[in-house]
Each structure stands twice: as structure tokens, then as C-alpha cells.
Design an enzyme around this catalytic site. Structure first.
Site, short mmCIF file in Angstrom:
data_model
loop_
_atom_site.label_atom_id
_atom_site.label_comp_id
_atom_site.label_asym_id
_atom_site.label_seq_id
_atom_site.Cartn_x
_atom_site.Cartn_y
_atom_site.Cartn_z
N ALA A 191 0.87 -1.19 0.00
CA ALA A 191 0.00 0.00 0.00
C ALA A 191 0.90 1.23 0.00
O ALA A 191 0.80 2.11 0.87
CB ALA A 191 -0.98 -0.01 1.17
N LEU A 192 1.78 1.25 -0.98
CA LEU A 192 2.86 2.25 -0.99
C LEU A 192 2.33 3.66 -1.24
O LEU A 192 1.31 3.84 -1.91
CB LEU A 192 3.89 1.88 -2.06
CG LEU A 192 4.53 0.49 -1.93
CD1 LEU A 192 5.59 0.29 -3.01
CD2 LEU A 192 5.15 0.29 -0.55
N HIS A 239 7.10 6.00 1.06
CA HIS A 239 7.90 4.81 0.72
C HIS A 239 8.83 5.12 -0.45
O HIS A 239 9.99 4.69 -0.46
CB HIS A 239 6.99 3.64 0.30
CG HIS A 239 6.14 3.10 1.41
ND1 HIS A 239 4.78 3.23 1.43
CD2 HIS A 239 6.47 2.41 2.53
CE1 HIS A 239 4.29 2.64 2.51
NE2 HIS A 239 5.28 2.13 3.19
N ASP A 283 7.37 6.00 12.10
CA ASP A 283 7.43 4.91 13.08
C ASP A 283 8.72 5.07 13.88
O ASP A 283 9.65 4.27 13.77
CB ASP A 283 7.38 3.56 12.36
CG ASP A 283 6.08 3.39 11.62
OD1 ASP A 283 5.05 3.23 12.25
OD2 ASP A 283 6.09 3.46 10.37
N GLN A 327 9.79 2.24 16.06
CA GLN A 327 10.21 1.09 15.25
C GLN A 327 11.67 1.25 14.79
O GLN A 327 12.44 0.28 14.79
CB GLN A 327 9.28 0.96 14.03
CG GLN A 327 9.75 -0.07 13.02
CD GLN A 327 8.71 -0.35 11.94
OE1 GLN A 327 7.80 -1.12 12.16
NE2 GLN A 327 8.85 0.27 10.78
N SER A 377 0.73 7.66 5.41
CA SER A 377 0.66 6.33 6.00
C SER A 377 -0.20 5.46 5.09
O SER A 377 -1.18 5.94 4.50
CB SER A 377 0.01 6.44 7.38
OG SER A 377 -0.45 5.17 7.80
#
Ligand code: PAF
Length: 282
Positions: free
Chosen positions: A32-33, A37, A151, A154, A186
């Protein structure tokens, strides 16, 4: 762009390049770029000879089966987007290929880092992330791996993972990309209905006001403000707002000055959980 779904085929292609001293840049994704990304792919292409992207919706990092089920999947669009920026290799394995023994969650311990913020609200999430990132790193053996700073926690977990693995992989955090109204890009944003999307545009505004409040009146006042703001927006549910040391992610009660901090938020807009953060210095 070459597309592989089998580990052996991907490694068969990559290993002669590695022995030939080509630097491999890696961008792990769940698909789901969006433009965020693509900015990671571009960052990799700038400094590495070959860029590998992976798309794998990792079941072990979802603590809510409904969240996994509704996670957006847009493989054809993703392939076109990756081709448009000149990504060299796409690795798109199935669950069987990644977890031949079954997708049982492996447990990791990162001390307080995986227990706070997202770790507290999504128990086991970071073990799932570490499990898949470790597996992907062992498969791709990149020199550098690129992660988005939305993130934030992360990125810190992945840095700690690389230390635990003792792997010579440089983790490169990249800036958050935002929509024109400030909403952090996102994959989950496409799940928002038009009215939820309008509501979500409040998040970056609340964060900016909160950071101003932190510097003027302190952390507690800012927390109170954020909690109230979120409570007053229809269809919103507050998970957390915290101010942490930007280097260690240790939550702060007071500001000490001359430090870099990160303010982090998580909330639901309807059924969709959004996170964002702002780094600031005094
Ligand atoms: O950030 C993501 O998309 C995922 O958590 C990652 C790093 C690809 C692991 O599944």
C-alpha cells in the site's frame, strides 16, 4: 524491476552482486505504498548500487486480527509506483515462504524500548516486527536499510535488533513525508472515509500546538491539552501523547534544556489507528 517471490531465487540473484562489492540498499514495506515509501527508495538509490524493496504484510506484528484483515493491499499499484522511481528488485514472498514452520510469534526483548508507547498499547507488536525484519535482513543481507521516521519507535527497535544480531547493517532513518494539510503519510490513510480524513488533518495541528505548549508551559499542560483536544473531536479516541528523549526514547517528565526531544501521539480516528511525532530541541 525484477520481482522475486522465492528466497532462493532472490539470493541467487543478489549473492554474485554482493561478492562483486555492490552495496545493497533495502526498503522493507507492507505495501500500500505512498510517496513516503518512494522517498525511502530514492534515498537508497542515492547511496547504494542496488535497491531492494520487500512487500510482505507480516501477520506476526498484528495484535488485532481485524487490523490484519483490513490492512490495505494494492500490489499492482505498488509495482507501478516502484517501477516509476527505478527500484531494482522487489521481493514479494507469501506467508509460507517467510514462515515455513508456521507464523508463530518469536519473542524478543528490547528492555523498556518495546514496553512503552506502541509496545504498551500493542503488546507483542515489536516482537513481530523484529521477527520479520530479522528474517528479511538474513535473506537480503543489505548494507543499509531505510525506514520512515513516522514509526519513530520502530526505527529504534530495528537499531537495537541489528546490535543484537551483530549484523553489519546501517539503519538509515528518513524524514516523515506529509500531505499538503500536514497529515503524515501512511498506508492506513486510504482506509479513512472522507469525513475521517478531514478529522485526521487535526492531528498535525494538535501536535504543533502541543510542542509550543511544552516549551511555554511544560509537558503536563501539553498532555492535558492533547487529551482534551482529542476528546472534543467526534469519532476520535486517544491512546497516548508522550514526550521522550529523542536519542533514548525514555519518557520525560520535565525539560532539561539543550536536549532533543520527540513528542509522540497515537489515536484512533474511527476504526483507524494513526501515529505521528515531532522532534524538537530547546
Ligand atoms: O513499517 C512497516 O511497514 C513494517 O513494520 C515493516 C518494517 C515492513 C515490518 O513488517
Amino acid at each position: 524491476m525484477l520481482i522475486f517471490s522465492k528466497i532462493a531465487d532472490l539470493q541467487g540473484y543478489l549473492s554474485p552482486l554482493k561478492s562483486n562489492n555492490q552495496t545493497i540498499g533495502f526498503v522493507p514495506t507492507m505495501g500500500a505504498l505512498h510517496k513516503g515509501h518512494l522517498s525511502l527508495i530514492n534515498a537508497s538509490k542515492e547511496v547504494c548500487s542496488l535497491t531492494v524493496c520487500s512487500i510482505f504484510v507480516n501477520p506476526t506484528q498484528f495484535n488485532d486480527p481485524k487490523d490484519l484483515e483490513r490492512y490495505p493491499r494494492t500490489p499492482e499499484k505498488d509495482i507501478n509506483m516502484l517501477e516509476s522511481v527505478g527500484c531494482d528488485v522487489l521481493f514479494m514472498p507469501g506467508v509460507e515462504e517467510m514462515y515455513p514452520g508456521g507464523s508463530k510469534k518469536e519473542l524478543f526483548d528490547f528492555g523498556y524500548l518495546d514496553k512503552i508507547l506502541e509496545g504498551a498499547f500493542r503488546p507483542g507488536h515489536f516482537s513481530g516486527v523484529a521477527q520479520v525484519v530479522k528474517r528479511l535482513f538474513e535473506i537480503v543481507k543489505p548494507d543499509k536499510a531505510f525506514f520512515g521516521s513516522k514509526d519513530y519507535q520502530q526505527v529504534m527497535i530495528v537499531k537495537a535488533l541489528v546490535k543484537q544480531m551483530n549484523a553489519p547493517i546501517e539503519i538509515v532513518p528518513c524524514p516523515i513525508l506529509r500531505e499538503p494539510d500536514g497529515l503524515a503519510m501512511s498506508s492506513r490513510n486510504i482506509l479513512l472515509s472522507p469525513s475521517e480524513r478531514a478529522i485526521a488533518s487535526n492531528v498535525p495541528k494538535i501536535m504543533e500546538s502541543a510542542v509550543k505548549l511544552i516549551t511555554n508551559t511544560g509537558i503536563d499542560a501539553a498532555k492535558f491539552f492533547v487529551q482534551n483536544e482529542v476528546a472534543n473531536i467526534p469519532d476520535c479516541r486517544y491512546d497516548y501523547f508522550e514526550v521522550c528523549d529523542a536519542d533514548t526514547l525514555e519518557p520525560c517528565k520535565n525539560l532539561e534544556g539543550r536536549k532533543t526531544y520527540v513528542a509522540l501521539i497515537a489515536l484512533f480516528v474511527g476504526r483507524i489507528r494513526l501515529i505521528d511525532n515531532l522532534v524538537f530541541s530547546l
